[in-house]
Design a protein around this motif. Structure first.
Motif, mmCIF file in Angstrom:
data_model
loop_
_atom_site.group_PDB
_atom_site.id
_atom_site.type_symbol
_atom_site.label_atom_id
_atom_site.label_comp_id
_atom_site.label_asym_id
_atom_site.label_seq_id
_atom_site.Cartn_x
_atom_site.Cartn_y
_atom_site.Cartn_z
ATOM 1 N N TRP A 149 16.385 19.714 31.666
ATOM 2 C CA TRP A 149 16.699 18.790 32.761
ATOM 3 C C TRP A 149 17.991 18.039 32.525
ATOM 4 C CZ3 TRP A 149 15.053 20.031 37.053
ATOM 5 C CH2 TRP A 149 13.750 20.506 37.265
ATOM 6 N N ARG A 150 18.333 17.777 31.291
ATOM 7 C CA ARG A 150 19.602 17.100 31.011
ATOM 8 C C ARG A 150 20.770 17.927 31.560
ATOM 9 N NH1 ARG A 150 19.494 17.016 25.627
ATOM 10 N NH2 ARG A 150 18.151 15.184 25.631
ATOM 11 N N LYS A 151 20.654 19.228 31.450
ATOM 12 C CA LYS A 151 21.699 20.118 31.965
ATOM 13 C C LYS A 151 21.602 20.275 33.480
ATOM 14 C CE LYS A 151 23.509 24.823 31.472
ATOM 15 N NZ LYS A 151 23.355 26.114 30.744
ATOM 16 N N ALA A 152 20.374 20.440 33.996
ATOM 17 C CA ALA A 152 20.199 20.730 35.427
ATOM 18 C C ALA A 152 20.464 19.524 36.309
ATOM 19 C CB ALA A 152 18.782 21.248 35.670
ATOM 20 N N LEU A 153 20.164 18.322 35.822
ATOM 21 C CA LEU A 153 20.262 17.124 36.657
ATOM 22 C C LEU A 153 21.664 16.526 36.712
ATOM 23 C CD1 LEU A 153 16.987 15.232 35.661
ATOM 24 C CD2 LEU A 153 17.492 16.234 37.886
ATOM 25 N N ILE A 154 22.506 16.869 35.765
ATOM 26 C CA ILE A 154 23.776 16.165 35.641
ATOM 27 C C ILE A 154 24.617 16.230 36.905
ATOM 28 C CG2 ILE A 154 24.980 18.138 34.590
ATOM 29 C CD1 ILE A 154 26.466 16.021 32.855
ATOM 30 N N GLY A 155 24.638 17.379 37.591
ATOM 31 C CA GLY A 155 25.414 17.482 38.816
ATOM 32 C C GLY A 155 24.711 16.902 40.025
ATOM 33 N N PRO A 156 23.548 17.453 40.408
ATOM 34 C CA PRO A 156 22.872 17.003 41.623
ATOM 35 C C PRO A 156 22.486 15.528 41.625
ATOM 36 C CG PRO A 156 21.989 19.110 40.907
ATOM 37 C CD PRO A 156 22.888 18.637 39.817
ATOM 38 N N LEU A 157 21.951 15.031 40.509
ATOM 39 C CA LEU A 157 21.502 13.634 40.491
ATOM 40 C C LEU A 157 22.687 12.676 40.432
ATOM 41 C CD1 LEU A 157 19.136 11.749 40.617
ATOM 42 C CD2 LEU A 157 18.862 11.955 38.141
ATOM 43 N N THR A 158 23.724 13.060 39.721
ATOM 44 C CA THR A 158 24.922 12.230 39.678
ATOM 45 C C THR A 158 25.511 12.075 41.072
ATOM 46 O OG1 THR A 158 25.413 12.922 37.408
ATOM 47 C CG2 THR A 158 27.225 11.977 38.681
ATOM 48 N N GLU A 159 25.518 13.154 41.841
ATOM 49 C CA GLU A 159 26.031 13.096 43.217
ATOM 50 C C GLU A 159 25.148 12.225 44.097
ATOM 51 O OE1 GLU A 159 26.413 17.083 44.615
ATOM 52 O OE2 GLU A 159 27.762 17.670 42.987
ATOM 53 N N LEU A 160 23.832 12.324 43.924
ATOM 54 C CA LEU A 160 22.915 11.530 44.747
ATOM 55 C C LEU A 160 23.056 10.042 44.459
ATOM 56 C CD1 LEU A 160 20.492 11.416 46.742
ATOM 57 C CD2 LEU A 160 18.988 11.593 44.735
ATOM 58 N N VAL A 161 23.071 9.684 43.190
ATOM 59 C CA VAL A 161 23.127 8.271 42.797
ATOM 60 C C VAL A 161 24.488 7.666 43.140
ATOM 61 C CG1 VAL A 161 23.125 6.710 40.824
ATOM 62 C CG2 VAL A 161 21.376 8.484 41.019
ATOM 63 N N ASP A 162 25.548 8.434 42.921
ATOM 64 C CA ASP A 162 26.907 8.007 43.238
ATOM 65 C C ASP A 162 27.183 6.634 42.594
ATOM 66 O OD1 ASP A 162 29.413 8.319 44.408
ATOM 67 O OD2 ASP A 162 28.791 7.450 46.305
ATOM 68 N N GLU A 163 27.607 5.650 43.392
ATOM 69 C CA GLU A 163 27.971 4.339 42.859
ATOM 70 C C GLU A 163 26.862 3.294 43.012
ATOM 71 O OE1 GLU A 163 30.769 3.623 41.169
ATOM 72 O OE2 GLU A 163 31.189 5.771 41.303
ATOM 73 N N HIS A 164 25.660 3.734 43.404
ATOM 74 C CA HIS A 164 24.578 2.786 43.622
ATOM 75 C C HIS A 164 24.096 2.187 42.297
ATOM 76 C CE1 HIS A 164 24.386 5.184 47.358
ATOM 77 N NE2 HIS A 164 23.964 4.055 47.897
#
Length: 259
Positions: A149-164
């Protein structure tokens, strides 16, 4: 604001409902990873019992957990809000919000993300079956689910969270799956009591989980939208919580004498 919470070992068993569809869960790009982990967990749980119990950190008295894992892809699924039980979820009471305060539940849908060793992240309404696979488990041919998950989440979750702002209430086992880069708040719950005439504080698991559930529920019902750690602390104080600065920037202690 996003609020990160851990899952719970205690879960309800859904009945009379369609199975999970991995592509329907939040961040559909994670579906291939979810499917690979489900396949690996089913394979492990259908193999030698002793090896499966050891890999999943289960005791001999928990053999029935393997039976649930063996049919994850076909088992009935229900909203994560209804599946997860335990102290934090009892205090948060998402099913109660859904019926009693729909607006607060909508806010939960927008802001609450449950971290899971098997599914990565989930919205409260994402439908999942009963399962047993904690963070830190190593699956045959896959390895550590945390590392996956550390590898899989880095792109999609980073984009979702953005600057929040991220309010990170995860337990230690789940923090390794994804680490916010900035604008993060962490909370430690301190139980304050008199011991032999001396005022002492300590971290107690039950108080920690219950208080985190209560503060998430209070934030959702109030419609609070803090954008900085300081605004988060002020929002909790306005809601009646006793909040003190923690040891590190962005960390706070919530002090309780009773639940």
């Amino acid at each position: 604001m996003f609020i990160f919470v851990p899952p719970s070992e205690g879960k309800a068993v859904p009945t009379d409902a369609e199975p999970v569809i991995s592509g329907s869960l939040v961040l559909p790009r994670l579906a291939p990873t979810r499917d690979a982990l489900v396949t690996a967990l089913i394979r492990l749980s259908r193999g030698p019992t002793a090896a499966a119990l050891a890999a999943l950190g289960l005791s001999e008295g928990q053999r029935e957990e393997l039976a649930y894992n063996q049919i994850i892809d076909k088992a009935p699924a229900a909203p994560a809000a209804d599946v997860y039980r335990g102290v934090l979820y009892e205090a948060l009471d998402l099913p109660g919000l859904r019926t009693q305060d729909p607006e607060a539940y909508r806010r939960a849908e927008d802001s609450v993300l449950v971290f899971s060793g098997l599914w990565g992240v989930l919205r409260p309404s994402d439908r999942i079956p009963y399962y047993r696979c904690s963070a830190g488990v190593k699956l045959p041919r896959v390895g550590s689910v945390t590392a996956v998950w550390r590898k899989a989440l880095i792109g999609p979750l980073t984009e979702l969270v953005d600057e929040h702002l991220v309010v990170d209430l995860r337990s230690t086992a789940y923090t390794g799956m994804w680490r916010p880069a900035a604008r993060t708040v962490t909370v430690r719950v301190m139980h304050e009591r008199m011991v032999g005439g001396v005022l002492k504080r300590s971290v107690v698991s039950h108080f920690n989980k219950a208080t985190k559930g209560r503060l998430v529920r209070a934030l959702l019902r109030a419609g609070a939208e803090p954008k900085t750690p300081e605004e988060f602390a002020d929002a909790l104080r306005d809601l009646g919580f006793r909040v003190e600065p923690g040891a590190a920037p962005g960390s706070f202690d919530v002090v309780v004498a009773e639940i």
